[in-house]
Design a protein around this motif. Sequence first.
Motif, PDB file in Angstrom:
ATOM      1  N   ASN A  52       0.808  -1.217   0.000  1.00  0.00           N
ATOM      2  CA  ASN A  52       0.000   0.000   0.000  1.00  0.00           C
ATOM      3  C   ASN A  52       0.842   1.268   0.000  1.00  0.00           C
ATOM      4  O   ASN A  52       0.392   2.324  -0.443  1.00  0.00           O
ATOM      5  CB  ASN A  52      -0.939   0.012   1.211  1.00  0.00           C
ATOM      6  CG  ASN A  52      -2.061  -1.004   1.066  1.00  0.00           C
ATOM      7  OD1 ASN A  52      -2.550  -1.232  -0.031  1.00  0.00           O
ATOM      8  ND2 ASN A  52      -2.451  -1.617   2.179  1.00  0.00           N
ATOM      9  N   ARG A  55       1.127   2.740  -3.456  1.00  0.00           N
ATOM     10  CA  ARG A  55      -0.090   3.012  -4.193  1.00  0.00           C
ATOM     11  C   ARG A  55      -0.708   4.305  -3.656  1.00  0.00           C
ATOM     12  O   ARG A  55      -1.745   4.307  -3.017  1.00  0.00           O
ATOM     13  CB  ARG A  55      -1.066   1.850  -4.046  1.00  0.00           C
ATOM     14  CG  ARG A  55      -2.217   1.900  -5.029  1.00  0.00           C
ATOM     15  CD  ARG A  55      -3.180   0.769  -4.784  1.00  0.00           C
ATOM     16  NE  ARG A  55      -4.298   0.816  -5.692  1.00  0.00           N
ATOM     17  CZ  ARG A  55      -5.367   0.025  -5.607  1.00  0.00           C
ATOM     18  NH1 ARG A  55      -5.438  -0.863  -4.639  1.00  0.00           N
ATOM     19  NH2 ARG A  55      -6.341   0.129  -6.476  1.00  0.00           N
ATOM     20  N   PRO A  61      -1.656   3.719 -11.343  1.00  0.00           N
ATOM     21  CA  PRO A  61      -1.908   2.496 -10.587  1.00  0.00           C
ATOM     22  C   PRO A  61      -0.803   1.460 -10.734  1.00  0.00           C
ATOM     23  O   PRO A  61      -0.648   0.594  -9.886  1.00  0.00           O
ATOM     24  CB  PRO A  61      -3.224   1.981 -11.176  1.00  0.00           C
ATOM     25  CG  PRO A  61      -3.266   2.555 -12.558  1.00  0.00           C
ATOM     26  CD  PRO A  61      -2.600   3.894 -12.453  1.00  0.00           C
ATOM     27  N   ASN A  62      -0.033   1.539 -11.817  1.00  0.00           N
ATOM     28  CA  ASN A  62       1.052   0.581 -12.021  1.00  0.00           C
ATOM     29  C   ASN A  62       2.384   1.199 -11.624  1.00  0.00           C
ATOM     30  O   ASN A  62       3.298   1.352 -12.426  1.00  0.00           O
ATOM     31  CB  ASN A  62       1.098   0.131 -13.490  1.00  0.00           C
ATOM     32  CG  ASN A  62       2.156  -0.937 -13.712  1.00  0.00           C
ATOM     33  OD1 ASN A  62       2.381  -1.772 -12.847  1.00  0.00           O
ATOM     34  ND2 ASN A  62       2.820  -0.897 -14.852  1.00  0.00           N
ATOM     35  N   ASN A  63       2.488   1.598 -10.367  1.00  0.00           N
ATOM     36  CA  ASN A  63       3.722   2.196  -9.854  1.00  0.00           C
ATOM     37  C   ASN A  63       4.670   1.078  -9.447  1.00  0.00           C
ATOM     38  O   ASN A  63       4.794   0.723  -8.277  1.00  0.00           O
ATOM     39  CB  ASN A  63       3.404   3.107  -8.669  1.00  0.00           C
ATOM     40  CG  ASN A  63       4.637   3.808  -8.143  1.00  0.00           C
ATOM     41  OD1 ASN A  63       5.583   4.066  -8.884  1.00  0.00           O
ATOM     42  ND2 ASN A  63       4.624   4.103  -6.861  1.00  0.00           N
ATOM     43  N   SER A 388      -6.609  -2.987  -9.574  1.00  0.00           N
ATOM     44  CA  SER A 388      -6.157  -3.283  -8.215  1.00  0.00           C
ATOM     45  C   SER A 388      -5.367  -4.577  -8.186  1.00  0.00           C
ATOM     46  O   SER A 388      -4.353  -4.695  -7.522  1.00  0.00           O
ATOM     47  CB  SER A 388      -7.364  -3.374  -7.267  1.00  0.00           C
ATOM     48  OG  SER A 388      -6.960  -3.735  -5.976  1.00  0.00           O
ATOM     49  N   CYS A 391      -1.875  -3.981  -9.445  1.00  0.00           N
ATOM     50  CA  CYS A 391      -0.998  -3.242  -8.526  1.00  0.00           C
ATOM     51  C   CYS A 391      -0.494  -4.108  -7.392  1.00  0.00           C
ATOM     52  O   CYS A 391       0.531  -3.796  -6.798  1.00  0.00           O
ATOM     53  CB  CYS A 391      -1.754  -2.040  -7.962  1.00  0.00           C
ATOM     54  SG  CYS A 391      -2.083  -0.760  -9.178  1.00  0.00           S
TER      55      CYS A 391
END
Length: 436
Positions: A52, A55, A61-63, A388, A391
Motif C-alpha cells: 500500500n 499506491r 496504478p502501475n507504480n 487493483s 498493482c
Amino acid sequence: MGEETEQQQLNQEDIEMAEEIKQETQQAEQSSYTWPVIRFDVSPYRTYNFYNQFRTNPSNPNNFLKGIRWSPDGSCFLISTDDNTFHAFNLLNFFYRNRLISKRYSYNASLVLKEGEAIYDYCWYPFMSASDPVTCVFASTTRDHPIHLWDAASGQLRCTYRAFDAMDEITAAMSIGFNPAGTKIFAGYNKTIRIFDIHRPGRDCEQHSTHHKNKEGQSGIISAIAFSPTHTGMLATGSYNQTTAIYREDNMESLYVLHGQEGGVTHVQFSNDGNYLYTGGRKDPYIICWDIRNTVNILYKLYRSTETTNQRIQFDIEPSGRHLGTGGQDGLVHIYDLQTGQWVSSFQAASDTVSGFSFHPYLPMAASSSGHRRFWEHDDDEDNSNLSGICEENCASVWSFSYYSAEDYDASTNSGDINEKPENELNGQPENESFP
C-alpha cells in the motif's frame, strides 16, 4: 482515542526497537562477525510485505518497483519506484536470536523522497551507519539532473555534483558508485567516466574517456559501475554496447574489455575475494562469471528469466560469498553456488517480475522488489478491481532464511549430512501464523 493511544504505543515500540537494532548492529560491526550459514534447501518465509505504501497516486496504478538495496549497516533498505520516488524503510522488527519482536506484517516508510525525473541509479555511502548521522547519505542520478547527495534521515539535499556537455548544459549520469574509500563518486556517461570529490560539490571533476579513435576501448553509455571489495584498486564498468571493462582506480588505465553479453550490461558485481566478476544485461537470460585473472574465456553462465525485458534486474551475492541470488520475469528468485556455478534452489517471490534482490549484510535475511511496466487501454466501464489486482504485484518483501550456527555447520559437514536439520536450528517461523 483508543486508536490514537495504540498508535502512540506502536510508535514508542518502533523507537525502542530502532535503538536496540542500532546497538546490535554496532556490536556486529565492532566484533569479528561470522555471517550465518543459510540453508537454501529450506524455503524462506516472507517476514514483511510492503504494498500500500507505493499506491499513493490514483493516476499511476502501475507504480512498479525498480530496485531495492540494503544500507551498508543493515539498519534500513532503500527502494526506487516508477513515480520517481525513493522509499526508505527502517528494519524495526525482525526475528533475531529466536525472538519475535513484533507481529506486525508491514509498516510505513521512514523516508519518502520525490525526485524531479526518472531515477537512473542510486547507491549508499559505503560507511553509512545509523549511529552516525553524518554518514547517513545516499547518492542518486536522475534524468536531466545533476547527481544528488541526500540525507537518508531527514530527506534534505546535502549537495549536488554537476556535469556539463559540449553545449554547457547539464548532462545526467546513467550510473554512479562510491569508491571503497568513500571519498569520490564515479559516474558513467556516454563513452565517459567523470570522478567527483565528495568534499567538493559543484562542477569540478576529473573526466576520462572510455573510447579513443583507432584504439580499443569501451564505447556506448556506461550503465553500471562496481568496485572490487578487496581494495585492489580495480573497478568494473558495464556499457549498453554489451561490453564490460576493468580499470585501475588511480589512473583509470584500461586493463581488460570483456565481450560476451547478449544485451546491454545493466549490472556488474565483484565476488567477495575480488577474483571473479559477475555481469548481467537486458534481454539476456544469463549472468556471466569472469575470472579476472584469466579473462580469455567465460567461466560459467547462470540462467535467469530476462530474455524479453529491457528492465534492470538486480542480483546480489551473500556476504559470505558462497551464493548468488537473482530474480527474473518468472517471479522466482534463483540461488546459485558460486564455487560450481550450479543451481541450488529457487522460491516464488512474486507472480510478477522480481526487479531487485538484496541480501542483508549481517542477518540471514534478504529483500526483494517486484513489478514491471504495463500498458493497457483505459476503459471507463472496466471494473477497477482489475487494476487493483495488477498493482498488488508491485510490492517489496523481506525474507527470513533458516540457517546453521557455525558449530552446527561444522558438525554437519564433518558427518557428511549437511541437509540434516540440527536440533538448535533457528528457523524463526512463528507458530499459528502464516504469510501469503
